[in-house]
Write a protein that holds these residues in place. Structure first.
Motif: not given
Length: 341
Positions: A141-166
């Motif tokens: 699924s698509r998910a967002t978080t604070h932009w400063a942690y987006a890369d970490q979320l993406r690396q830690q949970f590669p199956d999550v579709v991380v979009d840091p913009k919205p």
């Protein structure tokens, strides 16, 4: 069988019972992240019948210490009763998570999965997305978080579709939101989902906030500053000069010649050094400069477009809206540093 989220109507309690909201409280919680859902789902209804039944859910027995230093006592609440509150809830909110991202308790992840499978909506504000992702519910699924942690979320949970913009994203009954202020937008959106736009707009009016900032509105991400002096001299002095004269027309062939390179060599080395094309770098510099003028002056939009090298006001507006999803005027209104009398 659990009810699918697509089949749920706007109110999970059609018989008129209050909508049960479970608010996760943990050591190191931000006072703001705690206060926003308390305000929207509880405090706003002190003098009227409350459509929500908000319960705080402590992750540890005894006292919870906030990031601001004060403590909250949960002397009569155990992890077992906390789990039951989550399982009974119509909406479960994880309002952030500590900056060092500790591993969530196993029992919490299990009850989050069970609550979701039963049909509850879940919301992860800011770093709270990490907790929901750790439960495996966000996979695919698509998910967002604070932009400063987006890369970490993406690396830690590669199956999550991380979009840091919205500002926030709603996906299959799960809400994730960006930084601290976006949690208010997310709470109002949840009110809108459960009980309609009229109540959400009324709450926003009393809170003196925007009644609706769409999840698609982008987070305000500061442009990373590149220290040109650390790069090759042939790039450094040329790009520094271009940065000081952004109003002048520039083309790749001229810049490559000034760097004593062929166009092909310049293009290859620039991409390897900066991770983007020269055109992208130049556009970024012009946008960054235009932001500075918007924030610090009364200059007209047309004048700013010319000063930043966009050539025309329409071209400037198009690039600015595409980059930040707001107009130059809206940016100035939000970030102007000028003191008005």
């Amino acid at each position: 069988m659990a009810t699918s989220h697509s089949e749920q109507n706007s109110c999970l309690n059609p018989r008129g019972a209050p909508i049960k909201v479970a608010l996760i409280v943990y050591n190191g919680i931000s006072a703001f992240h705690l206060a926003v859902p308390c305000m929207v789902f509880q405090d706003m209804f002190v003098d009227k019948p409350a459509p929500f039944d908000l319960q705080m859910v402590a992750l540890e027995d005894g006292e919870i210490r906030s990031s601001s230093g004060f403590t909250i006592s949960f002397a009569n609440l155990t992890t077992r009763s906390s789990a039951q509150l989550i399982l009974d809830a119509d909406l479960v909110i994880v309002p952030g998570w500590p900056d060092d991202l500790p591993t969530p308790p196993y029992w919490l992840l299990e009850v989050l999965k069970q609550a979701y499978q039963r049909g509850a909506k879940l919301a992860g504000f800011c770093l709270g997305a990490f907790v929901i992702a750790a439960a495996g519910i966000l996979d695919g699924s698509r998910a967002t978080t604070h932009w400063a942690y987006a890369d970490q979320l993406r690396q830690q949970f590669p199956d999550v579709v991380v979009d840091p913009k919205p500002l926030f994203i709603e996906s299959e009954g799960i809400m994730t939101s960006a930084g601290i202020a976006a949690s208010l937008d997310c709470c109002l959106h949840l009110v809108r989902l459960f009980l309609g736009s009229s109540l959400a707009t009324e709450l926003a009016r009393v809170l003196v906030t925007a009644p609706f900032r769409s999840g698609g509105q982008q987070q305000y991400i500061p442009t990373p500053k590149i220290d040109i002096a650390n790069f090759k001299v042939s790039f450094g002095w040329v790009l520094e000069d271009i940065s000081q004269h952004l109003n002048l027309e520039v083309n790749v062939d001229l810049v490559a010649a000034r760097c004593a390179m062929s166009r092909r060599t310049f293009t290859r080395q620039f991409k390897a050094t900066f991770g983007c094309t020269f055109g992208d770098w130049l556009l970024n510099q012009r946008l960054k400069y235009s932001q500075q003028i918007l924030e610090t002056s009364d200059a007209s939009i047309g004048h700013i477009a010319a000063q930043a090298g966009f050539g025309s006001e329409s071209v400037f507006r198009k690039h600015f809206k595409r980059a930040f999803n707001v107009t130059p005027k809206q940016w100035r209104s939000s970030f102007s540093s000028r003191v008005t009398n």
